[in-house]
Motif scaffolding. Structure first.
Motif, PDB file in Angstrom:
ATOM      1  N   VAL A  21      15.320  47.641 -15.282  1.00  0.00           N
ATOM      2  CA  VAL A  21      16.374  48.600 -14.926  1.00  0.00           C
ATOM      3  C   VAL A  21      17.716  48.097 -15.457  1.00  0.00           C
ATOM      4  CG1 VAL A  21      17.645  49.617 -12.979  1.00  0.00           C
ATOM      5  CG2 VAL A  21      15.131  49.536 -12.942  1.00  0.00           C
ATOM      6  N   PHE A  22      17.991  46.811 -15.252  1.00  0.00           N
ATOM      7  CA  PHE A  22      19.236  46.235 -15.767  1.00  0.00           C
ATOM      8  C   PHE A  22      19.261  46.257 -17.294  1.00  0.00           C
ATOM      9  CE2 PHE A  22      19.415  43.710 -11.649  1.00  0.00           C
ATOM     10  CZ  PHE A  22      20.428  44.481 -11.111  1.00  0.00           C
ATOM     11  N   GLU A  23      18.119  46.047 -17.907  1.00  0.00           N
ATOM     12  CA  GLU A  23      18.051  46.069 -19.366  1.00  0.00           C
ATOM     13  C   GLU A  23      18.395  47.466 -19.898  1.00  0.00           C
ATOM     14  OE1 GLU A  23      14.366  45.562 -22.138  1.00  0.00           O
ATOM     15  OE2 GLU A  23      15.093  43.566 -21.529  1.00  0.00           O
ATOM     16  N   TRP A  77      25.573  43.700 -17.350  1.00  0.00           N
ATOM     17  CA  TRP A  77      24.186  44.105 -17.099  1.00  0.00           C
ATOM     18  C   TRP A  77      23.205  43.085 -17.678  1.00  0.00           C
ATOM     19  CZ3 TRP A  77      24.529  46.903 -13.201  1.00  0.00           C
ATOM     20  CH2 TRP A  77      25.455  47.941 -13.087  1.00  0.00           C
ATOM     21  N   ARG A  78      23.562  42.454 -18.772  1.00  0.00           N
ATOM     22  CA  ARG A  78      22.698  41.421 -19.332  1.00  0.00           C
ATOM     23  C   ARG A  78      22.598  40.239 -18.371  1.00  0.00           C
ATOM     24  NH1 ARG A  78      22.748  36.959 -22.448  1.00  0.00           N
ATOM     25  NH2 ARG A  78      24.889  36.878 -23.086  1.00  0.00           N
ATOM     26  N   ALA A  79      23.718  39.863 -17.774  1.00  0.00           N
ATOM     27  CA  ALA A  79      23.714  38.773 -16.797  1.00  0.00           C
ATOM     28  C   ALA A  79      22.886  39.149 -15.560  1.00  0.00           C
ATOM     29  CB  ALA A  79      25.140  38.415 -16.390  1.00  0.00           C
ATOM     30  N   MET A  80      22.999  40.394 -15.135  1.00  0.00           N
ATOM     31  CA  MET A  80      22.205  40.843 -13.983  1.00  0.00           C
ATOM     32  C   MET A  80      20.709  40.793 -14.326  1.00  0.00           C
ATOM     33  SD  MET A  80      24.470  41.520 -11.618  1.00  0.00           S
ATOM     34  CE  MET A  80      23.822  42.703 -10.452  1.00  0.00           C
ATOM     35  N   ALA A  81      20.367  41.181 -15.553  1.00  0.00           N
ATOM     36  CA  ALA A  81      18.967  41.115 -15.997  1.00  0.00           C
ATOM     37  C   ALA A  81      18.492  39.659 -16.016  1.00  0.00           C
ATOM     38  CB  ALA A  81      18.819  41.747 -17.379  1.00  0.00           C
ATOM     39  N   GLU A  84      30.049  49.430 -24.038  1.00  0.00           N
ATOM     40  CA  GLU A  84      30.147  48.081 -24.596  1.00  0.00           C
ATOM     41  C   GLU A  84      30.775  47.096 -23.609  1.00  0.00           C
ATOM     42  OE1 GLU A  84      29.529  45.059 -27.147  1.00  0.00           O
ATOM     43  OE2 GLU A  84      28.929  47.115 -27.600  1.00  0.00           O
ATOM     44  N   GLU A  85      31.809  47.525 -22.895  1.00  0.00           N
ATOM     45  CA  GLU A  85      32.509  46.597 -21.994  1.00  0.00           C
ATOM     46  C   GLU A  85      31.668  46.159 -20.794  1.00  0.00           C
ATOM     47  OE1 GLU A  85      33.937  50.777 -20.876  1.00  0.00           O
ATOM     48  OE2 GLU A  85      33.673  49.680 -22.735  1.00  0.00           O
ATOM     49  N   ALA A 104      26.664  31.943 -14.933  1.00  0.00           N
ATOM     50  CA  ALA A 104      27.792  31.538 -15.783  1.00  0.00           C
ATOM     51  C   ALA A 104      28.462  32.754 -16.419  1.00  0.00           C
ATOM     52  CB  ALA A 104      27.317  30.564 -16.858  1.00  0.00           C
ATOM     53  N   VAL A 105      27.670  33.713 -16.885  1.00  0.00           N
ATOM     54  CA  VAL A 105      28.241  34.918 -17.491  1.00  0.00           C
ATOM     55  C   VAL A 105      28.968  35.748 -16.440  1.00  0.00           C
ATOM     56  CG1 VAL A 105      27.694  37.095 -18.670  1.00  0.00           C
ATOM     57  CG2 VAL A 105      26.568  34.973 -19.372  1.00  0.00           C
ATOM     58  N   LEU A 106      28.417  35.806 -15.228  1.00  0.00           N
ATOM     59  CA  LEU A 106      29.048  36.596 -14.161  1.00  0.00           C
ATOM     60  C   LEU A 106      30.411  36.050 -13.749  1.00  0.00           C
ATOM     61  CD1 LEU A 106      26.155  37.610 -11.748  1.00  0.00           C
ATOM     62  CD2 LEU A 106      27.447  39.061 -13.325  1.00  0.00           C
TER      63      LEU A 106
END
Length: 174
Positions: free
Chosen positions: A67-69, A83-87, A77-78, A113-115
């Motif tokens: 779902v996150f993907e 969403w990648r970090a959530m995935a 884009e922003e 780290a991304v979050l």
């Protein structure tokens, strides 16, 4: 079905049609599995978070990752890194639940780290600080201590019993 058969979609692309369990592991053909998430669904951030939370609470972090993907690939884009970090968090929980403690811890820490870049603004009501804390705490609990006695090949984690994915599911919003 013949185990050597290669599943194909309508366009002829390889698609594994084997049933999957709640952690996304393939099951033998003919076994009843968990329904897959449809690919390429465009959801609002609210719908994404609601569906992902439902799947996480149900012990299906692999499916929440999908779902996150979708949000990561179809969103503006922003928001893609969010969403990648959530995935990554969902896949980290998946690996920890499957018994891949090293891989799970690595992905949990990477997502956290991304979050960090989103901590101050907390987009879409996401409890970013709490998620970062959850991910780092779980990573620390599941990662086996390094003994130094045996070198492991890169990318290979030591399998353990795994964690209960439903019991460890994070709250995406406070």
């Amino acid at each position: 079905m013949d185990e050597t058969h290669r599943d194909r979609d309508a366009e002829g692309r390889a698609r594994n049609a084997r049933p999957r369990d709640g952690l996304g592991r393939p099951l033998p053909y003919g076994t009843e599995g968990v329904g897959r998430q449809p690919e390429g669904v465009v959801r609002s951030p609210e719908e994404t978070l609601r569906e992902a939370q439902r799947l996480l609470d149900g012990g299906m972090p692999f499916h929440a990752h999908e779902v996150f993907e979708d949000a990561w690939k179809s969103g503006p884009e922003e928001d893609r890194e969010l969403w990648r970090a959530m995935a990554q968090l969902a896949v980290g929980l998946t690996h920890a639940a499957r018994g891949n403690a090293v891989g799970g811890a690595r992905l949990l820490r990477r997502g956290a780290a991304v979050l960090e870049a989103y901590r101050a603004r907390g987009p879409y009501g996401i409890g970013v600080g709490a998620l970062i804390g959850w991910a780092r705490e779980l990573a620390g609990r599941v990662e086996p201590p390094e003994t130094g006695a045996v070198a492991r090949p890169a990318g290979r984690g030591r399998a353990t019993g795994g964690v209960d994915a439903a019991a460890e599911a994070p709250r995406l919003r406070p």
